[in-house]
Design a protein around this motif. Structure first.
Motif, PDB file in Angstrom:
ATOM      1  N   LEU A   1      32.839  47.983  40.852  1.00 23.14           N
ATOM      2  CA  LEU A   1      33.351  47.220  40.773  1.00 23.14           C
ATOM      3  C   LEU A   1      34.065  46.532  39.831  1.00 23.14           C
ATOM      4  O   LEU A   1      35.150  45.654  39.385  1.00 23.14           O
ATOM      5  N   ALA A   2      32.672  45.769  38.964  1.00 22.52           N
ATOM      6  CA  ALA A   2      33.072  45.044  38.260  1.00 22.52           C
ATOM      7  C   ALA A   2      31.865  44.880  36.458  1.00 22.52           C
ATOM      8  O   ALA A   2      31.314  45.811  36.943  1.00 22.52           O
ATOM      9  N   GLY A   3      32.167  44.494  36.060  1.00 27.21           N
ATOM     10  CA  GLY A   3      30.816  44.441  34.915  1.00 27.21           C
ATOM     11  C   GLY A   3      31.466  45.431  33.788  1.00 27.21           C
ATOM     12  O   GLY A   3      32.566  45.602  33.231  1.00 27.21           O
ATOM     13  N   HIS A   4      31.141  45.755  32.821  1.00 27.36           N
ATOM     14  CA  HIS A   4      31.160  46.324  31.859  1.00 27.36           C
ATOM     15  C   HIS A   4      31.464  47.957  32.404  1.00 27.36           C
ATOM     16  O   HIS A   4      30.762  49.019  33.357  1.00 27.36           O
ATOM     17  N   GLY A   5      32.293  47.733  31.653  1.00 27.94           N
ATOM     18  CA  GLY A   5      32.774  49.442  32.274  1.00 27.94           C
ATOM     19  C   GLY A   5      33.978  50.241  32.881  1.00 27.94           C
ATOM     20  O   GLY A   5      34.514  50.723  33.127  1.00 27.94           O
ATOM     21  N   VAL A   6      34.296  48.435  33.235  1.00 26.08           N
ATOM     22  CA  VAL A   6      34.821  47.793  34.296  1.00 26.08           C
ATOM     23  C   VAL A   6      36.388  47.036  33.642  1.00 26.08           C
ATOM     24  O   VAL A   6      36.061  46.072  33.314  1.00 26.08           O
ATOM     25  N   ARG A   7      37.865  47.777  33.806  1.00 27.04           N
ATOM     26  CA  ARG A   7      38.584  47.183  33.248  1.00 27.04           C
ATOM     27  C   ARG A   7      39.755  45.808  34.465  1.00 27.04           C
ATOM     28  O   ARG A   7      39.948  46.471  34.870  1.00 27.04           O
ATOM     29  N   ALA A   8      40.133  45.140  34.231  1.00 29.70           N
ATOM     30  CA  ALA A   8      40.371  44.410  34.315  1.00 29.70           C
ATOM     31  C   ALA A   8      42.007  43.563  34.097  1.00 29.70           C
ATOM     32  O   ALA A   8      41.634  43.141  33.470  1.00 29.70           O
ATOM     33  N   SER A   9      43.356  43.460  35.246  1.00 27.43           N
ATOM     34  CA  SER A   9      43.994  42.889  34.984  1.00 27.43           C
ATOM     35  C   SER A   9      44.750  41.893  35.897  1.00 27.43           C
ATOM     36  O   SER A   9      44.566  42.679  37.210  1.00 27.43           O
ATOM     37  N   LYS A  10      45.434  41.193  36.040  1.00 26.18           N
ATOM     38  CA  LYS A  10      45.797  40.017  36.267  1.00 26.18           C
ATOM     39  C   LYS A  10      47.592  39.638  36.237  1.00 26.18           C
ATOM     40  O   LYS A  10      47.787  39.580  35.763  1.00 26.18           O
TER      41      LYS A  10
END
Length: 344
Positions: A313-322
């Motif tokens: 669920l984190a790292g390369h290939g996973v994008r996140a926003s807050k």
């Protein structure tokens, strides 16, 4: 601000994540009355291993869903949906689940109940038969998360007649708008009381290669008289196709202690948040917002989704926003949109 207000607001956000659909608010205008076709709903329930409850439902003898779910410290589950070919004029349930198992049962009724249609509908009576499905039920969850083998299960068949009902779309839209307005009013009230130091944060992450979305939310109050309220929700939903079978898996950690979702000092130019939920999650992930470059989402956070297994669920290939503030929890974002797509 009273603690129960925060709990109620965060619980409402959790319910929104569970519903995952626009609902009646998006219903279109229609005529004053509408025709409802007759339907047949079949269902059976039994216990699987590792604390999972297994339910099998069939809509109009053609669309079968097998769902496995357990609730302990959090909610974990998976569902499998496919079209089946009924035996003509029969209430038998026959489904080939491939490597997952097989269902081949017939219904033995024990009790019949009849009830009148709702007050705003005209038509025949509802008929519900209770009894047992007998035959063979075999299900083997991937990676051994649960399994069941049985020759008998309690079940029921509900028969809904053709009905003519008053169109309730407008009433449903009004109810949905009212619920939304209440949430927005509560969010506005909370944000107007920022002098109390109450904080709200939302976080979404999408693992593109796995069709998995994570949505987290957090509400906390400042410490007063040695007490501090801090609660968080973390919802992860994943989906994939297994030939004819649509598979969906989910883990929901609701109203957990806020320490699983920590936010550093907001006054710093570089904002930082850390997400570290308990098992079946493992590891942690850190979100950093940089002044002069795109935000980063790094770490070794994973979740063990029933059936899908460990998913990063984190790292390369996973994008996140807050986002920050109570209103942002209502707006959702890319994560919420993906959750809706996965739910359909």
């Amino acid at each position: 601000m009273r603690a129960k207000t925060i709990v109620a607001f965060l619980a409402a956000i959790a319910c929104a994540a569970l519903l995952l659909s626009p609902g009646a608010a998006s219903a279109s205008n229609g005529p004053a009355s509408r025709q409802i076709r007759p339907t047949i709903d079949q269902g059976l329930a039994l216990r699987g291993t590792n604390g999972f409850q297994i339910e099998v439902t069939v809509k109009n003898r053609r669309r079968l869903t097998l769902a496995a779910q357990r609730s302990h410290n959090m909610i974990e589950g998976a569902s499998y949906t496919l079209r089946i070919h009924p035996r003509r004029g029969s209430d038998d349930i026959v489904a080939d689940l491939g490597k997952l198992g097989r269902i081949d049962v017939r219904f033995v009724p024990r009790k019949v109940k009849e009830s009148k249609p709702p007050h705003d509908c005209r038509g025949g009576k509802f008929v519900t038969e209770e009894g047992h499905f007998v035959g063979l039920i075999v299900f083997r969850g991937e990676r051994g998360y649960t399994r069941v083998r049985a020759h008998r299960a309690f079940g029921a068949i509900s028969r809904t007649p053709a009905l003519t009902c008053r169109n309730t779309a407008a009433k449903s839209r009004k109810h949905a708008r009212h619920e939304r307005e209440v949430l927005e009013h509560t969010a506005e009230k909370m944000e107007n009381e920022e002098e109390e130091g109450v904080q709200a944060d939302g976080l979404t992450a999408i693992a593109r290669g796995h069709h998995v979305a994570l949505v987290a939310s957090r509400v906390s109050t400042p410490e007063k008289k040695g007490k501090k309220l801090s609660l968080a929700n973390v919802v992860v939903v994943g989906s994939r196709r297994r030939g004819r079978i649509e598979e969906r898996s989910e883990v929901l950690d609701l109203l957990d202690v806020g320490s699983i979702f920590r936010v550093r000092d907001r006054r710093l130019p570089t904002e930082e948040a850390v997400l570290a939920p308990p098992a079946p999650f493992s590891g942690s992930a850190t979100f950093r917002r940089h002044p002069a470059k795109p935000p980063s989402w790094s770490g070794d956070l994973k979740v063990d989704l029933p059936g899908l297994g460990p998913v990063r669920l984190a790292g390369h290939g996973v994008r996140a926003s807050k986002c920050e503030g109570f209103s942002c929890l209502l707006r959702g974002g890319a994560g919420q949109s993906l959750l809706r797509r996965l739910a359909n």
